[in-house]
Scaffold this active site. Structure first.
Site, PDB file in Angstrom:
ATOM      1  N   TYR A 110       0.913  -1.297  -0.408  1.00 36.27           N
ATOM      2  CA  TYR A 110       0.214   0.042   0.089  1.00 36.27           C
ATOM      3  C   TYR A 110       0.817   0.843  -0.048  1.00 36.27           C
ATOM      4  O   TYR A 110       1.478   1.833   1.306  1.00 36.27           O
ATOM      5  CB  TYR A 110      -0.486  -0.026   1.517  1.00 36.27           C
ATOM      6  CG  TYR A 110      -1.958   1.035   1.406  1.00 36.27           C
ATOM      7  CD1 TYR A 110      -2.535   1.717   0.797  1.00 36.27           C
ATOM      8  CD2 TYR A 110      -2.662   1.020   2.171  1.00 36.27           C
ATOM      9  CE1 TYR A 110      -3.150   2.577   0.343  1.00 36.27           C
ATOM     10  CE2 TYR A 110      -3.981   2.210   2.918  1.00 36.27           C
ATOM     11  CZ  TYR A 110      -4.271   2.532   1.358  1.00 36.27           C
ATOM     12  OH  TYR A 110      -5.006   4.006   1.362  1.00 36.27           O
ATOM     13  N   LYS A 140      -1.263  -1.445  -4.091  1.00 33.45           N
ATOM     14  CA  LYS A 140      -2.332   0.063  -4.238  1.00 33.45           C
ATOM     15  C   LYS A 140      -1.239   1.443  -4.266  1.00 33.45           C
ATOM     16  O   LYS A 140      -1.387   1.246  -3.142  1.00 33.45           O
ATOM     17  CB  LYS A 140      -3.562  -0.258  -2.631  1.00 33.45           C
ATOM     18  CG  LYS A 140      -4.135   0.396  -3.273  1.00 33.45           C
ATOM     19  CD  LYS A 140      -4.985   0.325  -1.266  1.00 33.45           C
ATOM     20  CE  LYS A 140      -6.529   1.683  -1.524  1.00 33.45           C
ATOM     21  NZ  LYS A 140      -7.243   1.501   0.369  1.00 33.45           N
TER      22      LYS A 140
END
Length: 297
Positions: free
Chosen positions: A138, A166
């Site tokens: 992330y 992400k």
């Protein structure tokens, strides 16, 4: 051709429902998860930013993963956010998520301490080595204060369980290059980049707006995959006013989703005021119609 999506294409960054007394509402979480899957989500990402991970306990995080896994069954992907500023804590959360039935892990860059890139790399490698689950990195420097630099991402891609990103770095050029060079599955974490990232080889999205418009978001990818790029662009453009109001209006996505679905966030987040909530509902209905009206928690 898009990167092979290890967790599906259309992922929802699911909110965490709370009961009126502020406790975790696992029944509502299970019901919401089932509804999102039925309306087109390939997978659900729990305990992330939209899931209010900073204000849920370790036990609540694990209980949420277990409840959602049981509710949706073995088909849809269930990813568990296990990020923290403490590497040992992150590894412990990862092991608990694996035991609770998660299919993958969302691991955020350590925040606040702003570690150098060697430490960032070591953090992700230790998280990936903590379990047998695949990992989605992330990268959200606007919140953590530290980007996962491209050179670091290239090295992380060599780990067999680091398979996805992400992407909230707002660097489309850099992301396109890394997709081509590494084979990592890049998922847009920024609503306005869902289609642009997909068009340059991204795997899909992890979407906050999917909590309230899952079918419409998926339709954009479906149109693109069918070769109707103009149609995909039109569908995407229709969603942009709602995405902007929900994610770029000064309120966190958690707050705007809960304004539409009902339920309260945990402090320090506060619920949207009546005027804001009414405006969101009116915009949602105007853009999506009553056939896709949101159901309350």
């Amino acid at each position: 051709m898009t990167t092979a999506p290890p967790f599906g294409r259309a992922l929802c960054a699911m909110i965490t429902p709370f009961a009126p007394d502020g406790t975790l509402d696992l029944d509502a979480a299970g019901a919401l998860a089932v509804r999102l899957v039925a309306e087109g989500c390939d997978g659900l990402v729990l305990n992330g930013t939209t899931g209010e991970s900073p204000t849920t306990t370790d036990a609540e995080k694990t209980a949420l993963v277990r409840a959602v896994r049981e509710a949706v069954g073995p088909g849809p992907s269930v990813l568990a956010g296990v990020g923290s500023a403490d590497t040992a804590h992150t590894a412990g959360l990862a092991r608990a998520a694996e035991e609770a039935g998660a299919d993958g892990l969302l691991v955020v860059t350590p925040y606040y301490s702003r570690p150098p890139q060697a430490a960032v790399e070591a953090h992700f490698l230790k998280a990936a080595d903590a379990t047998g689950l695949p990992v989605m990195v992330y990268d959200i420097p606007g919140r953590t204060g530290t980007r996962v630099e491209p050179a670091t991402m290239r090295r992380l891609a060599a780990h067999p369980r680091i398979v996805a990103v992400k992407d909230c770095a707002y660097d489309l050029l850099g992301s396109a290059r890394l997709i081509a060079e590494t084979g990592l599955a890049y998922y847009s974490g920024c609503e306005e980049l869902n289609l642009p990232l997909y068009a340059v080889g991204g795997a899909g999205y992890v979407s906050t707006v999917a909590n309230v418009a899952p079918r419409r978001l998926r339709a954009v990818l479906d149109a693109f995959d069918a070769g109707d790029t103009a149609g995909a662009a039109r569908l995407n453009a229709r969603l942009l006013p709602l995405a902007e109001r929900m994610t770029a209006s000064g309120l966190p996505g958690t707050v705007t989703v809960k304004a539409l679905l009902g339920g309260l966030p945990r402090e320090p987040l506060l619920p949207a005021d009546r005027e804001t909530a009414d405006g969101l509902r009116a915009l949602h209905e105007a853009l999506l119609g009553t056939d896709q009206a949101v159901s309350p928690l």
